[in-house]
Design an enzyme around this catalytic site. Sequence first.
Site, PDB file in Angstrom:
ATOM      1  N   ALA A  68     -46.343  36.574  20.482  1.00 31.12           N
ATOM      2  CA  ALA A  68     -46.809  35.228  20.155  1.00 31.12           C
ATOM      3  C   ALA A  68     -45.657  34.238  20.234  1.00 31.12           C
ATOM      4  O   ALA A  68     -44.496  34.592  20.026  1.00 31.12           O
ATOM      5  CB  ALA A  68     -47.418  35.209  18.756  1.00 31.12           C
ATOM      6  N   GLY A 116     -47.976  40.682  19.918  1.00 30.02           N
ATOM      7  CA  GLY A 116     -49.301  40.377  20.451  1.00 30.02           C
ATOM      8  C   GLY A 116     -49.564  41.042  21.784  1.00 30.02           C
ATOM      9  O   GLY A 116     -50.714  41.336  22.118  1.00 30.02           O
ATOM     10  N   GLU A 119     -50.715  44.437  20.873  1.00 30.53           N
ATOM     11  CA  GLU A 119     -52.048  44.320  20.285  1.00 30.53           C
ATOM     12  C   GLU A 119     -53.108  44.050  21.353  1.00 30.53           C
ATOM     13  O   GLU A 119     -54.258  44.486  21.229  1.00 30.53           O
ATOM     14  CB  GLU A 119     -52.048  43.222  19.223  1.00 30.53           C
ATOM     15  CG  GLU A 119     -51.256  43.631  17.977  1.00 30.53           C
ATOM     16  CD  GLU A 119     -51.085  42.506  16.976  1.00 30.53           C
ATOM     17  OE1 GLU A 119     -51.672  42.584  15.879  1.00 30.53           O
ATOM     18  OE2 GLU A 119     -50.352  41.546  17.284  1.00 30.53           O
ATOM     19  N   GLU A 139     -43.195  42.819  14.208  1.00 35.62           N
ATOM     20  CA  GLU A 139     -43.429  41.666  13.331  1.00 35.62           C
ATOM     21  C   GLU A 139     -42.665  41.713  12.009  1.00 35.62           C
ATOM     22  O   GLU A 139     -42.322  40.669  11.442  1.00 35.62           O
ATOM     23  CB  GLU A 139     -44.935  41.519  13.058  1.00 35.62           C
ATOM     24  CG  GLU A 139     -45.746  40.984  14.222  1.00 35.62           C
ATOM     25  CD  GLU A 139     -46.127  42.051  15.234  1.00 35.62           C
ATOM     26  OE1 GLU A 139     -46.841  41.728  16.202  1.00 35.62           O
ATOM     27  OE2 GLU A 139     -45.719  43.224  15.063  1.00 35.62           O
TER      28      GLU A 139
END
Length: 722
Positions: A68, A116, A119, A139
Amino acid sequence: MIYQGTSLSVQLLEDGIVELKFDAQGSVNKFDTQTFIEFRTAIEAINNTKEAKGVVVTSGKSTYVVGADITEFLDTFKKPVEELIPWIKQSTDIFNALEDIQLPTIAAINGIALGGGCELTLACDYRIADTNVSIGLPEVKLGLIPGFGGTVRLPRVIGADNAVEWMSTGKAHRADEALAAGLLDAVVAPEDLMVSAVSMLKDAIAGKLNWKAKRQPKLEPLKLSATESIMTFSTCKGMIAAKAGKHYPAPMMMVNTIEASSKLDRAGAMTIENEAFATLSKTDSATAQIGLFMADQVVKGKAKKAGKQATKQVNKAAVLGAGIMGGGIAYQSAYKGTPIVMKDINDAALDLGLSTAAGILTKQVERGRMNVKKMAATLNNITPSLSYDSVKGVDIVVEAVVENPKIKGLVLAEVESVVSEDTIVTSNTSTISIDLLAKSVKRPENFCGMHFFNPVNRMPLVEVIRGKDTSDETVATVVAYAAKMGKSPIVVNDCPGFYVNRVLFPYLAGLSHLVIEGANFTDVDKVMEKEFGWPMGPAYLLDVVGIDTADHCTGVMSDGFPTRMKKVDNDPVSLLYKNERFGQKNGKGFYDHGKDKRGRPTKVASEAAYELFAPHCSESKTFSKEDIIARLMIPMINEVVRCLEEGVVDTAAEADMGLIYGLGFPPFRGGAIRYLETVGLDNYIAMADSFAHLGELYQVTDGMREMAKSGKSYFTTDVKTA
């Protein structure tokens, strides 16, 4: 073309295969607001394509998706939690929509797939990667947990215990490691990635692979019995509590989130993840660690820019002085691929330098981090020499002889007379003025400081010290060389102590004054380690640095700043030095140092030190942990601000990274300026004013008071006054 956006596209390939390609306009793919908008639209387009039979998710870049765009989300994180939860839910709903496409899906992963990006692959039914892939969920390094379904899907794909390990460490994993863990279904050569992905997808379309059965576990509760659940999560919590401690809440929040959602379906589990992510985004730890990440990007960006601006390439280097520091510098240069001459005046010193480098390499081999071939290649990159003739053809020289201005001056003059006119000469000094040393050379424009920190192989920082005559070309070349060595360079201007030592010694002065007033140095160490988060307390740090070195530096700082950093007669550091208690190097300082039966270092508060201090200090007195922290940190923070105002260091980001990488400032606090702004300038000034009677070290600058009144941030304001 089914859909074309600025960040991604959807096109129909042969046999009903749909390619969802991430290909942003920048150098990498990342999840920002625009990408999320297009991602949602692309999925809708796929769902409305009747010819579609399967979806392959690819990247048009050399990497997959790096995660992200955290910089874009910082302002969003300032919103209340109740507003953040629906905001993050909107994003996770898009990943759910990808997972819910009524067609088989496969991620064809190349390069880097972190956060991300990882993910995104988890939302697909199958995952195939090339051999160069690095994948993971980092993260926690930002004080957060995965927010796009990572805590829900990863445990259901690779098991809860493996998932906790992956997410609590934030480590990026190689393709073979991810395959062994069960995250990947296959690993292939880069040139075979797309063909293999399409082939696997066709097998799923044809019914040879049961993609619906593959997807189903991600939609259901974790398959753990009550006993398995207790054992898994209790063990994980114990390990995380021991390793992360109270200052890093994200890892424990992550395991609690997985545990709480383990008995729920995807919808329920996602709700818990959304709430946990929103809660963490509001913590000081997340603010500090995100700030740290951004500051690191500033430092790396400047180093990259310097590399492009450098007019001279460093293909061969030399280090003068083959002691422990010189050996460390030689190792680092050679290890990172730049051959280096290690020159000294006697064989014993050369042997020490080579043994230092060999010792570092041997440990790497023993730990499985290096093979013998790489070790041999590194050692072959180091040329020991007793003659200046071996230095003639080098591009850069790092002088690392004894910390004495006269000796350094002589050595610098000697080497300059031997090397070519465009050779850059630097001094690895921690205290001596670069402008003073520049008087010894004929080409001061080619001269600057290059301050490494000990041990060189472990400490990331290099201070590149600009003298008044140092050219921009010289600075750019030295910064580029430091970055090539794998270091994080920051450029600072010449002054007593440069930047890191200048701000360290006011902190250490805080310890001295506390001890003089009756504080027990072990209590101070305990508070600064356990409560504030330093890797070692100030007294222990002084022992590690060396009491003799510290006493010398204290004298330099006293001469440079005679009113603010005046050396006191009964300074505990001076008392130790005068009694030949030099710290770890001779086994006695504030602590008595030794080794246990296994050869591990030990330290015990020294009764001899207490006896030495007693006649010069007040009676024993207990200070609150708040007062101890304030008494040490106010002088440091004030000096950091002065360095910014004077232009010694260019930006708040570099100021913070200098302390993180040079001193081990607690990362969860983000650096001195990040800590200052987290406390709040008004609150900090009020606290400092309550200690202002202790002297100039505790008195904030007028510039800080103006910053507080204006409500500005040091990270977005140029505060230079000189």
